[in-house]
Design a protein around this motif. Sequence first.
Motif, PDB file in Angstrom:
ATOM      1  N   SER A 274       0.829  -1.205   0.000  1.00  0.00           N
ATOM      2  CA  SER A 274       0.000   0.000   0.000  1.00  0.00           C
ATOM      3  C   SER A 274       0.867   1.260   0.000  1.00  0.00           C
ATOM      4  CB  SER A 274      -0.927  -0.014   1.219  1.00  0.00           C
ATOM      5  OG  SER A 274      -1.770   1.114   1.211  1.00  0.00           O
ATOM      6  N   ARG A 275       1.945   1.238   0.800  1.00  0.00           N
ATOM      7  CA  ARG A 275       2.870   2.380   0.823  1.00  0.00           C
ATOM      8  C   ARG A 275       3.511   2.581  -0.546  1.00  0.00           C
ATOM      9  NH1 ARG A 275       5.053   3.791   6.252  1.00  0.00           N
ATOM     10  NH2 ARG A 275       3.145   3.785   7.511  1.00  0.00           N
ATOM     11  N   ALA A 276       3.904   1.450  -1.167  1.00  0.00           N
ATOM     12  CA  ALA A 276       4.537   1.542  -2.491  1.00  0.00           C
ATOM     13  C   ALA A 276       3.554   2.069  -3.535  1.00  0.00           C
ATOM     14  CB  ALA A 276       5.069   0.167  -2.898  1.00  0.00           C
ATOM     15  N   LEU A 277       2.317   1.618  -3.448  1.00  0.00           N
ATOM     16  CA  LEU A 277       1.287   2.086  -4.388  1.00  0.00           C
ATOM     17  C   LEU A 277       1.044   3.579  -4.225  1.00  0.00           C
ATOM     18  CD1 LEU A 277      -1.181  -0.917  -4.016  1.00  0.00           C
ATOM     19  CD2 LEU A 277      -0.099  -0.218  -6.173  1.00  0.00           C
TER      20      LEU A 277
ATOM     21  N   ALA B  52       3.140   5.808  -2.937  1.00  0.00           N
ATOM     22  CA  ALA B  52       4.337   6.573  -3.316  1.00  0.00           C
ATOM     23  C   ALA B  52       4.489   6.675  -4.832  1.00  0.00           C
ATOM     24  CB  ALA B  52       5.584   5.924  -2.710  1.00  0.00           C
ATOM     25  N   SER B  53       4.098   5.602  -5.527  1.00  0.00           N
ATOM     26  CA  SER B  53       4.259   5.588  -6.986  1.00  0.00           C
ATOM     27  C   SER B  53       3.050   6.167  -7.715  1.00  0.00           C
ATOM     28  CB  SER B  53       4.517   4.155  -7.471  1.00  0.00           C
ATOM     29  OG  SER B  53       3.398   3.331  -7.181  1.00  0.00           O
ATOM     30  N   GLY B  54       1.959   6.391  -6.966  1.00  0.00           N
ATOM     31  CA  GLY B  54       0.751   6.928  -7.585  1.00  0.00           C
ATOM     32  C   GLY B  54       0.123   5.963  -8.577  1.00  0.00           C
ATOM     33  N   THR B  55       0.320   4.667  -8.334  1.00  0.00           N
ATOM     34  CA  THR B  55      -0.186   3.657  -9.272  1.00  0.00           C
ATOM     35  C   THR B  55      -1.698   3.510  -9.163  1.00  0.00           C
ATOM     36  OG1 THR B  55       1.890   2.417  -9.059  1.00  0.00           O
ATOM     37  CG2 THR B  55      -0.002   1.226  -9.962  1.00  0.00           C
ATOM     38  N   ASP B  56      -2.377   3.682 -10.271  1.00  0.00           N
ATOM     39  CA  ASP B  56      -3.826   3.433 -10.311  1.00  0.00           C
ATOM     40  C   ASP B  56      -4.023   1.915 -10.255  1.00  0.00           C
ATOM     41  OD1 ASP B  56      -6.542   3.777 -10.595  1.00  0.00           O
ATOM     42  OD2 ASP B  56      -6.470   3.962 -12.785  1.00  0.00           O
ATOM     43  N   HIS B  57      -4.795   1.443  -9.293  1.00  0.00           N
ATOM     44  CA  HIS B  57      -4.859  -0.005  -9.085  1.00  0.00           C
ATOM     45  C   HIS B  57      -6.205  -0.432  -8.531  1.00  0.00           C
ATOM     46  CE1 HIS B  57      -3.929   1.674  -5.138  1.00  0.00           C
ATOM     47  NE2 HIS B  57      -4.475   0.589  -4.616  1.00  0.00           N
ATOM     48  N   GLU B  58      -6.457  -1.741  -8.618  1.00  0.00           N
ATOM     49  CA  GLU B  58      -7.613  -2.319  -7.945  1.00  0.00           C
ATOM     50  C   GLU B  58      -7.146  -3.628  -7.294  1.00  0.00           C
ATOM     51  OE1 GLU B  58      -9.743  -4.687 -11.619  1.00  0.00           O
ATOM     52  OE2 GLU B  58     -10.385  -2.613 -11.281  1.00  0.00           O
ATOM     53  N   ILE B  59      -7.535  -3.808  -6.032  1.00  0.00           N
ATOM     54  CA  ILE B  59      -7.098  -4.981  -5.266  1.00  0.00           C
ATOM     55  C   ILE B  59      -8.240  -5.982  -5.151  1.00  0.00           C
ATOM     56  CG2 ILE B  59      -6.482  -5.760  -2.929  1.00  0.00           C
ATOM     57  CD1 ILE B  59      -4.664  -3.323  -2.730  1.00  0.00           C
ATOM     58  N   HIS B  60      -7.907  -7.241  -5.382  1.00  0.00           N
ATOM     59  CA  HIS B  60      -8.866  -8.337  -5.243  1.00  0.00           C
ATOM     60  C   HIS B  60      -8.289  -9.356  -4.262  1.00  0.00           C
ATOM     61  CE1 HIS B  60     -11.200  -7.029  -8.825  1.00  0.00           C
ATOM     62  NE2 HIS B  60     -10.020  -6.585  -9.213  1.00  0.00           N
ATOM     63  N   TRP B  61      -9.001  -9.588  -3.153  1.00  0.00           N
ATOM     64  CA  TRP B  61      -8.551 -10.550  -2.138  1.00  0.00           C
ATOM     65  C   TRP B  61      -9.106 -11.941  -2.440  1.00  0.00           C
ATOM     66  CZ3 TRP B  61      -5.129  -9.077   1.569  1.00  0.00           C
ATOM     67  CH2 TRP B  61      -5.003  -7.701   1.853  1.00  0.00           C
ATOM     68  N   HIS B  62      -8.302 -12.966  -2.160  1.00  0.00           N
ATOM     69  CA  HIS B  62      -8.713 -14.353  -2.404  1.00  0.00           C
ATOM     70  C   HIS B  62      -8.388 -15.226  -1.185  1.00  0.00           C
ATOM     71  CE1 HIS B  62      -9.378 -13.287  -6.603  1.00  0.00           C
ATOM     72  NE2 HIS B  62      -8.215 -12.656  -6.537  1.00  0.00           N
TER      73      HIS B  62
ATOM     74  N   PHE C 277       0.389  -9.643  -9.858  1.00  0.00           N
ATOM     75  CA  PHE C 277       0.234  -8.361 -10.537  1.00  0.00           C
ATOM     76  C   PHE C 277      -0.157  -8.592 -11.993  1.00  0.00           C
ATOM     77  CE2 PHE C 277       3.237  -7.610  -7.098  1.00  0.00           C
ATOM     78  CZ  PHE C 277       2.768  -6.430  -6.536  1.00  0.00           C
ATOM     79  N   ASP C 278      -1.184  -7.891 -12.421  1.00  0.00           N
ATOM     80  CA  ASP C 278      -1.571  -7.894 -13.839  1.00  0.00           C
ATOM     81  C   ASP C 278      -1.855  -9.312 -14.353  1.00  0.00           C
ATOM     82  OD1 ASP C 278      -2.157  -6.444 -16.131  1.00  0.00           O
ATOM     83  OD2 ASP C 278      -0.105  -6.551 -16.910  1.00  0.00           O
ATOM     84  N   ARG C 279      -2.357 -10.174 -13.452  1.00  0.00           N
ATOM     85  CA  ARG C 279      -2.726 -11.563 -13.775  1.00  0.00           C
ATOM     86  C   ARG C 279      -1.559 -12.442 -14.213  1.00  0.00           C
ATOM     87  NH1 ARG C 279      -8.414 -12.212 -14.076  1.00  0.00           N
ATOM     88  NH2 ARG C 279      -9.574 -10.305 -14.473  1.00  0.00           N
ATOM     89  N   LYS C 280      -0.333 -11.947 -14.138  1.00  0.00           N
ATOM     90  CA  LYS C 280       0.758 -12.808 -14.616  1.00  0.00           C
ATOM     91  C   LYS C 280       2.048 -12.761 -13.826  1.00  0.00           C
ATOM     92  CE  LYS C 280       1.696  -9.618 -18.511  1.00  0.00           C
ATOM     93  NZ  LYS C 280       0.432  -8.930 -18.755  1.00  0.00           N
ATOM     94  N   HIS C 281       2.239 -11.821 -12.926  1.00  0.00           N
ATOM     95  CA  HIS C 281       3.497 -11.741 -12.183  1.00  0.00           C
ATOM     96  C   HIS C 281       3.245 -12.110 -10.715  1.00  0.00           C
ATOM     97  CE1 HIS C 281       4.960  -9.648 -15.735  1.00  0.00           C
ATOM     98  NE2 HIS C 281       3.952  -8.789 -15.615  1.00  0.00           N
ATOM     99  N   LEU C 282       3.678 -13.308 -10.317  1.00  0.00           N
ATOM    100  CA  LEU C 282       3.449 -13.789  -8.949  1.00  0.00           C
ATOM    101  C   LEU C 282       4.622 -13.421  -8.049  1.00  0.00           C
ATOM    102  CD1 LEU C 282       2.027 -15.551  -6.756  1.00  0.00           C
ATOM    103  CD2 LEU C 282       3.218 -17.525  -7.736  1.00  0.00           C
TER     104      LEU C 282
ATOM    105  N   LEU D 178       6.546  -2.477  -8.988  1.00  0.00           N
ATOM    106  CA  LEU D 178       5.543  -1.619  -9.646  1.00  0.00           C
ATOM    107  C   LEU D 178       6.170  -0.836 -10.793  1.00  0.00           C
ATOM    108  CD1 LEU D 178       3.696  -0.308  -6.466  1.00  0.00           C
ATOM    109  CD2 LEU D 178       2.745  -1.857  -8.192  1.00  0.00           C
ATOM    110  N   SER D 179       7.406  -0.389 -10.590  1.00  0.00           N
ATOM    111  CA  SER D 179       8.096   0.369 -11.630  1.00  0.00           C
ATOM    112  C   SER D 179       8.385  -0.511 -12.850  1.00  0.00           C
ATOM    113  CB  SER D 179       9.411   0.919 -11.058  1.00  0.00           C
ATOM    114  OG  SER D 179      10.183   1.502 -12.078  1.00  0.00           O
ATOM    115  N   GLN D 180       8.820  -1.762 -12.586  1.00  0.00           N
ATOM    116  CA  GLN D 180       9.108  -2.689 -13.692  1.00  0.00           C
ATOM    117  C   GLN D 180       7.827  -3.017 -14.489  1.00  0.00           C
ATOM    118  OE1 GLN D 180      11.197  -6.164 -12.146  1.00  0.00           O
ATOM    119  NE2 GLN D 180      12.389  -4.838 -10.798  1.00  0.00           N
ATOM    120  N   ILE D 181       6.719  -3.216 -13.759  1.00  0.00           N
ATOM    121  CA  ILE D 181       5.457  -3.541 -14.429  1.00  0.00           C
ATOM    122  C   ILE D 181       4.994  -2.341 -15.267  1.00  0.00           C
ATOM    123  CG2 ILE D 181       3.009  -4.031 -14.042  1.00  0.00           C
ATOM    124  CD1 ILE D 181       3.935  -5.709 -11.602  1.00  0.00           C
ATOM    125  N   ALA D 182       5.138  -1.154 -14.718  1.00  0.00           N
ATOM    126  CA  ALA D 182       4.746   0.060 -15.455  1.00  0.00           C
ATOM    127  C   ALA D 182       5.553   0.181 -16.752  1.00  0.00           C
ATOM    128  CB  ALA D 182       4.941   1.301 -14.585  1.00  0.00           C
ATOM    129  N   GLU D 183       6.846  -0.156 -16.677  1.00  0.00           N
ATOM    130  CA  GLU D 183       7.702  -0.084 -17.872  1.00  0.00           C
ATOM    131  C   GLU D 183       7.254  -1.102 -18.920  1.00  0.00           C
ATOM    132  OE1 GLU D 183      11.858  -0.468 -16.979  1.00  0.00           O
ATOM    133  OE2 GLU D 183      11.765   1.154 -15.495  1.00  0.00           O
TER     134      GLU D 183
END
Length: 214
Positions: free
Chosen positions: A26-29, A31-41, A187-192, A206-211
């Motif tokens: 949450s802190r990383a999100l 700080a990076s201003g990443t637009d996101h949606e969280i799904h708990w399982h 992340f993004d249905r593919k990065h565990l 988050l930075s790598q995924i954004a790139e």
Amino acid sequence: MTEPLRIDIVSDVMCPWCIIGYHQLSRALDASGTDHEIHWHPFELNPKMPPEGQNTREHIIEKYGSTPEQSEQSRQQMKALGDSLGFEFAWAEDSRMHNTFNTHQLLHWAETQGRKHDLKLALFTAHFTEQRNLSDDDVLADVAAEIGLDRAQAAAVLDDQRFANEVRRAEQFWQKQGVSGVPAVVFDRKHLVTGAQGVDNYTSILSQIAEMKG
């Protein structure tokens, strides 16, 4: 307009590293201003735990073979991490582990009310900060009511077990994806990513995924 980053978190409210990892993420999100949606399982650390639960320290020593000293050291480490993230671990000698199958059913219902995330965080607090008995259906219904959900509906969901099959299917789905421990964050249905990674590591991820998406 880019889609929000989908983040799936497989976890159990009995897992201290799950709430630590969530707050780090949450802190990383933020700080990076990443637009996101969280799904708990759902994931059950101890699906065979009896209704009365077990003393947490006894359980950890029995399950992992750790000494009382190691157990205490681990608690202090988690408490310090929690404090740094604004989450209180109020460990006690009589802290208990509980069966969470009903907890996951209540969370499944809360999703139909648009409140799963809020209830998940409230349950972590109920367990780790307030030392409440989450294997007691009355306590679960109380926690739901405290965040504004209908207590009678919550109690009915727990009583008739209407979401038992859905929860079992969800648990099995994630096990088939190779999830054997939590927290497991996809992340993004593919990065565990497994385990509580720390704010810096999550920021880097988050930075790598954004790139990659950019």
